[in-house]
Motif scaffolding. Structure first.
Motif, short mmCIF file in Angstrom:
data_model
loop_
_atom_site.label_atom_id
_atom_site.label_comp_id
_atom_site.label_asym_id
_atom_site.label_seq_id
_atom_site.Cartn_x
_atom_site.Cartn_y
_atom_site.Cartn_z
N GLU A 1 1.18 -0.70 0.31
CA GLU A 1 0.59 -0.17 -0.20
C GLU A 1 0.96 1.23 0.02
O GLU A 1 0.32 2.36 -0.15
N GLU B 1 9.54 -2.35 9.85
CA GLU B 1 10.86 -1.85 10.25
C GLU B 1 11.74 -1.98 8.45
O GLU B 1 11.40 -3.11 7.55
N GLU C 1 2.23 1.10 14.06
CA GLU C 1 1.02 1.24 13.02
C GLU C 1 -0.09 0.41 13.65
O GLU C 1 0.61 -1.25 13.67
N ALA D 1 10.43 -2.92 19.62
CA ALA D 1 11.17 -2.65 18.72
C ALA D 1 10.91 -2.74 17.27
O ALA D 1 10.35 -2.11 16.47
N ASN D 2 9.77 -4.04 17.42
CA ASN D 2 9.69 -4.24 15.44
C ASN D 2 8.34 -3.90 15.23
O ASN D 2 8.39 -3.11 14.39
N GLN D 3 7.66 -3.27 15.96
CA GLN D 3 6.42 -2.03 15.95
C GLN D 3 6.66 -0.56 15.86
O GLN D 3 6.01 -0.04 15.29
N SER E 1 9.71 0.78 15.81
CA SER E 1 11.88 1.10 15.31
C SER E 1 11.76 1.66 14.07
O SER E 1 12.25 3.43 14.12
N ALA E 2 10.91 1.86 13.01
CA ALA E 2 10.97 2.22 11.88
C ALA E 2 10.39 3.40 12.50
O ALA E 2 11.10 4.77 11.57
N ARG E 3 9.03 4.50 13.35
CA ARG E 3 8.92 5.59 13.16
C ARG E 3 9.32 5.94 14.26
O ARG E 3 9.31 7.41 14.74
N GLU F 1 10.32 10.03 14.50
CA GLU F 1 9.20 10.50 14.14
C GLU F 1 8.39 11.33 15.28
O GLU F 1 7.52 11.09 15.60
N ARG G 1 -2.42 9.51 5.96
CA ARG G 1 -3.35 9.04 4.23
C ARG G 1 -3.67 8.05 4.92
O ARG G 1 -3.15 7.26 4.91
N ARG H 1 -4.92 0.86 2.13
CA ARG H 1 -6.31 -0.16 2.46
C ARG H 1 -6.04 -1.01 3.79
O ARG H 1 -7.58 -1.35 4.44
N TYR H 2 -4.76 -1.25 4.14
CA TYR H 2 -5.43 -1.96 5.32
C TYR H 2 -6.01 -0.93 6.48
O TYR H 2 -6.42 -1.82 7.46
N ARG H 3 -5.47 0.23 6.70
CA ARG H 3 -6.08 0.71 7.60
C ARG H 3 -8.12 1.34 7.09
O ARG H 3 -7.94 1.55 8.49
N ILE I 1 -10.34 -2.08 6.67
CA ILE I 1 -9.83 -2.66 7.43
C ILE I 1 -9.54 -2.82 8.66
O ILE I 1 -10.29 -2.58 10.06
#
Lengths: 382, 382
Positions: free
Chosen positions: A326, A346, B18, B50-52, B54-56, B59, B216, B219-221, B223
């Motif tokens: 997505e 990640e 997320e 961390a898996n959930q 670390s990416a952001r 921010e 933004r 699709r998964y959002r 759901i």
């Protein structure tokens, strides 16, 4: 006693009392049709039987009635015959034994047509509904009639205007079989506008009635007749019915007889579907939207037919893969880092997932990074 | 710690992962939002968290986000606030505790509008359906939206084209109340064609989202968002839905959350009603054809039951709830279907009542289904 005597006796008995006549039925069960007929005719009967027979006991027209029905390609079917629908009518006897108003098997039935009544009711479904049906209801009734007949299921109905007629016509369009149960003699075309229909039905099935030739329709006879429609089908489908439609009466008999009651959903804005929705909301009926579902509900194998109508899912990625997919741009490429932030997945996982998406044609590599492939963006729209 | 710190912490947390992010939610529950936020930001967290995050985790925009939403007449509602919808979100927590995919309460919700979220969801029904709705479906959705709002019932939906929009508009025509739950930031007008609608809704209710400003839609959002629509209504009405409509997903969440699932019958010739008919035929949904029936089906029985049992010593349920309770096994679990048959209570009602019995310690979920909880069976069982 010869079969002829029995037929003559039951022909007489079918005219002498207005069905349903519990006392007379019991009397016949006790001393047999021939003896019962003799005693009814001579007035030598218990009071309860006399109440039901004294008015017409002088009406002895057995020979004429049998001749009249034979003349139009018909006959009298009696319980002593092989083609007597033992199981279907059993439900009526059981119901009567439990004092249910919808109960009591007929003493005999007059039939018109070449089909065998027992054979035709081995796989059969009643399709009924409002006379003041909408185009929608008539369309559905005709479709169901056609599909059921095509599947070898006999369509039982009452030959009335609206839903009944549409169901019969649909069955005839598929070459039958179909059975029309009348509230008058099988020699009478009622309603008059269905004369042509009632001429065609005997060629692909049967016109059936417990009323002797010449007997005129009357309101109370439709109510009495409805129990036979319910009994002759393994289940009853109400296609369209207002809150006070006669079809509600057939529906009640169906449930009381332990048969499967089905109703067709329709627009909630249509009063001719309100009766169906009442039956669905009360849980009395189960919804059916196709011939396959009718066959499934009446319990004859045909689940495969239902399977065929079920959709198969399109393989879209799940979980993190979906989130990465997505996050991909539609036209321009996006960097793995940007995809990681947008998707919340990640970076290392993003780097691992992108080639997987590429393998199944959902993502493609471009100079600036990654974008959706055209195959991918055309897939399953939620 | 001050309320400000908590709000800042949850604002950050709502952007950093997320949703749904089970590990992070657990982490927040363990060490509190402020400490959790500090440790997530510094990366000092268990691997699962961390898996959930670390990416952001870099921010950090809590202040800007809170300022941005305030600028458009919004705010961040956190579990520490009075207007947090305790009861509606409880179902999500329970579902998550049992590993149901539709589970997990949000860490916080961004809302836009003057209404009180808790008050607005005290009497509320979700009205959802296909985006490619027919004129029939949109008419019915608007009628229901108007009638429910007129009866003081908040209309919850997703602001999508088709059924959602018609339901919101109907509610607005009656002066509200209505709640739109978005799959993007409350500052984003999605779909663009509903910008005007999304401007009007805050004046008569609320626009709600668990996604931070500027986020933004994806699709998964949608759901993920659907579970909030299901949770914020006492029940969900599916007006029109194809076999693969997103509304089927909201319907599944509704049942899983133990809410009343309702479906509107439509022409069997219309593919946009086929999803509704599937739900009716499976027994998952009960048919509704009017606002009165929706209110009857969602009934206050469940809530009344809970209050009643909280206020009396021998907290035994009444009516249907009592029948369901009596049908529960003492030791081994019983399936909802078996309970429905045993109690004679409609399956959809059983599914709605069981979690309520669980909330008051009368029933508990086990592998095989449901059983009486020990507290429950120890109560004055006469």
């Amino acid at each position: 006693m010869s079969g002829g005597d029995v037929r003559l006796a039951r022909a007489y008995l079918s005219r002498v009392a207005e069905p349903p006549a519990p006392a007379l039925s019991e009397f016949v069960a006790e001393c047999g049709p021939v003896e019962a007929a003799r005693r009814v005719r001579s007035g030598d009967v218990p009071g309860s039987v006399a109440n039901q027979t004294s008015a017409r006991r002088g009406e002895y027209r057995a020979e004429e009635d049998l001749a009249a029905v034979e003349e139009i390609g018909g006959r009298l079917v009696v319980p002593e015959d092989d083609e007597w629908p033992e199981w279907p009518f059993n439900a009526l006897t059981i119901a009567a034994a439990h004092g249910l108003r919808c109960g009591l098997a007929p003493l005999a039935v007059w039939v018109r047509g070449s089909g065998d009544l027992a054979a035709l009711t081995e796989r059969s479904v009643a399709v009924v509904g409002s006379r003041s049906a909408t185009g929608y209801g008539q369309h559905v009734a005709a479709e169901f009639g056609f599909g059921l007949a095509e599947a070898g299921v006999t369509v039982v109905s009452g030959a009335a205007y609206g839903i009944d007629g549409a169901a019969h016509r649909g069955a005839l369009a598929a070459g039958g079989p179909t059975i029309a149960v009348l509230a008058c003699g099988v020699d009478i075309a009622y309603p008059a506008g269905h004369q042509g229909l009632l001429e065609r039905i005997p060629r692909h099935g049967l016109v059936v009635s417990e009323y002797p030739p010449g007997c005129r329709p009357a309101r109370y006879r439709f109510i009495t007749r409805n129990r036979l429609i319910a009994a002759l089908g393994e289940g009853t489908v109400v296609v369209e019915a207002g809150r006070r439609s006669g079809a509600k009466n057939t529906a009640a008999s169906t449930s009381a007889l332990g048969r499967v009651l089905m109703a067709v959903p329709g627009p909630v804005t249509s009063s001719t579907s309100s009766g169906c929705h009442e039956l669905l909301r009360s849980g009395e009926a189960q919804p059916v939207t196709s011939v396959a579902e009718i066959i499934e509900s009446t319990g004859r194998l045909g689940v495969d037919l239902v399977e065929a109508t079920r959709n198969t899912e399109v393989g879209l990625p799940q979980g993190e893969a979906l989130r990465v997919y997505e996050a991909l741009g539609l036209r321009s490429g996006t960097s793995a880092e940007a995809i990681s932030i947008e998707s919340g997945v990640e970076l290392s996982r993003v780097r691992a997932l992108l080639p997987e998406l590429e393998l199944i044609d959902l993502a493609e590599r471009v100079d600036a990074g990654w974008k959706r492939s055209h195959e991918g963006s055309s897939r399953g729209d939620t």
